[in-house]
Design an enzyme around this catalytic site. Sequence first.
Site, PDB file in Angstrom:
ATOM      1  N   LEU A  55      34.290  44.116  28.114  1.00 37.34           N
ATOM      2  CA  LEU A  55      33.885  43.195  29.233  1.00 37.34           C
ATOM      3  C   LEU A  55      35.189  42.427  29.593  1.00 37.34           C
ATOM      4  O   LEU A  55      36.134  42.346  28.725  1.00 37.34           O
ATOM      5  CB  LEU A  55      32.987  42.026  28.643  1.00 37.34           C
ATOM      6  CG  LEU A  55      31.457  42.327  28.308  1.00 37.34           C
ATOM      7  CD1 LEU A  55      30.685  41.441  27.684  1.00 37.34           C
ATOM      8  CD2 LEU A  55      30.711  43.255  29.329  1.00 37.34           C
ATOM      9  N   ASP A  56      35.371  41.957  30.756  1.00 34.12           N
ATOM     10  CA  ASP A  56      36.528  41.357  31.369  1.00 34.12           C
ATOM     11  C   ASP A  56      36.598  40.270  30.198  1.00 34.12           C
ATOM     12  O   ASP A  56      35.683  39.697  30.085  1.00 34.12           O
ATOM     13  CB  ASP A  56      36.514  40.681  32.673  1.00 34.12           C
ATOM     14  CG  ASP A  56      36.413  41.925  33.635  1.00 34.12           C
ATOM     15  OD1 ASP A  56      36.828  43.133  33.297  1.00 34.12           O
ATOM     16  OD2 ASP A  56      36.037  41.877  34.784  1.00 34.12           O
ATOM     17  N   ALA A  57      37.715  39.458  30.180  1.00 32.14           N
ATOM     18  CA  ALA A  57      38.013  38.324  29.440  1.00 32.14           C
ATOM     19  C   ALA A  57      36.990  37.069  29.868  1.00 32.14           C
ATOM     20  O   ALA A  57      36.549  36.311  29.037  1.00 32.14           O
ATOM     21  CB  ALA A  57      39.590  37.788  29.475  1.00 32.14           C
ATOM     22  N   THR A  77      34.314  37.614  31.418  1.00 32.84           N
ATOM     23  CA  THR A  77      32.964  37.737  31.819  1.00 32.84           C
ATOM     24  C   THR A  77      32.350  37.556  30.396  1.00 32.84           C
ATOM     25  O   THR A  77      32.769  38.121  29.396  1.00 32.84           O
ATOM     26  CB  THR A  77      32.591  39.269  32.201  1.00 32.84           C
ATOM     27  OG1 THR A  77      33.296  39.464  33.741  1.00 32.84           O
ATOM     28  CG2 THR A  77      31.285  39.704  32.399  1.00 32.84           C
ATOM     29  N   ARG A  82      32.655  43.233  40.217  1.00 33.00           N
ATOM     30  CA  ARG A  82      33.348  42.451  41.090  1.00 33.00           C
ATOM     31  C   ARG A  82      33.959  43.039  42.137  1.00 33.00           C
ATOM     32  O   ARG A  82      33.918  42.376  43.497  1.00 33.00           O
ATOM     33  CB  ARG A  82      34.612  41.601  40.336  1.00 33.00           C
ATOM     34  CG  ARG A  82      34.081  41.098  38.963  1.00 33.00           C
ATOM     35  CD  ARG A  82      35.000  40.603  37.863  1.00 33.00           C
ATOM     36  NE  ARG A  82      36.097  39.649  38.622  1.00 33.00           N
ATOM     37  CZ  ARG A  82      37.426  39.631  38.010  1.00 33.00           C
ATOM     38  NH1 ARG A  82      37.602  40.090  36.735  1.00 33.00           N
ATOM     39  NH2 ARG A  82      38.207  38.626  38.661  1.00 33.00           N
TER      40      ARG A  82
END
Length: 309
Positions: free
Chosen positions: A139-141, A143, A239
């Site tokens: 997961l993105d930092a 998110t 995104r």
Amino acid sequence: MGDLRSLPVPDGLEGERLDAALARLFGFSRTLAAELISAGDVQVDGASAVKSDRVHAGAWLDVVIPPPPTMPVPVAEPVPGMRVLYEDDDIIVVDKPIGVAAHPTLGWTGPTVLGGLLGAGHRVATSGAAERQGIVHRLDANTTGVMVVAKSEVAYSRLKRAFKERTVEKHYHALVQGHPDPLRGTVDAPIDRHPSGDGRFAVVAGGKPSITHYDTIEAFRAASLLDVKLETGRTHQIRVHMSALRHPCVGDLAYGADPTLAARLGVTRQWLHAVSLGFEHPTGGERVTFTSDYPDQLGASLDKVRAES
């Protein structure tokens, strides 16, 4: 000191900017190519050049290739706010908080899921590169939500295969600006690094195939809450795809969100949360699903946008 590489400019790059030509020839980012040129590590026909110079087929390039950077290793220390939702001998499922990357990467000095698990005394699989051991998806930092990490080697290989074969069901909730039309749909558009080389991604012809399904849960005056199901798992996929539809995630300033709306709703990150993750247990074989509630900031902003409507 790096390695010196010398070669002629191929016919296919005739007329390209020097930084773009280097990026295509060597697989660099445009940013790195520009840095090498400004450092004097690139010569064209024996003379120094600037990044905007146009190259000509047959011109001789001398390029000093920097050595590959050494990847950082995970710092084993507990991560405040990271909860373990489930654990057995094969897998550990966490609820990832904001500001935590999945694993160490170049340029990231903050906390990681991997370091947090190791710091709390959990065992993880040693398969994969040292800085990514046990990590089967990311997961993105910024998110939040559900993430699974492999503890056993058999779980690592089976989960990696499940993600690759798209048998894992990944659901996210996203608060996006405006109202997507149609209210339910699929975005099938290839994604690759943004041409600017600034770390963002974009819909790019020839990029990696990327498929996002979305369905509107609730429509508000200024925004819509979507249930998003990922068929592929590209970096920044939701995104990028929402931004391409002109309905960026609220608070996602990197991808065109309105800072005024984000400030009004108290959102300081992209409004995107991994609400559930379902897969076949790697050793038991049964279907398991894990869920995560919205973090406080996302829940509060949802209440606010609902009250405004």
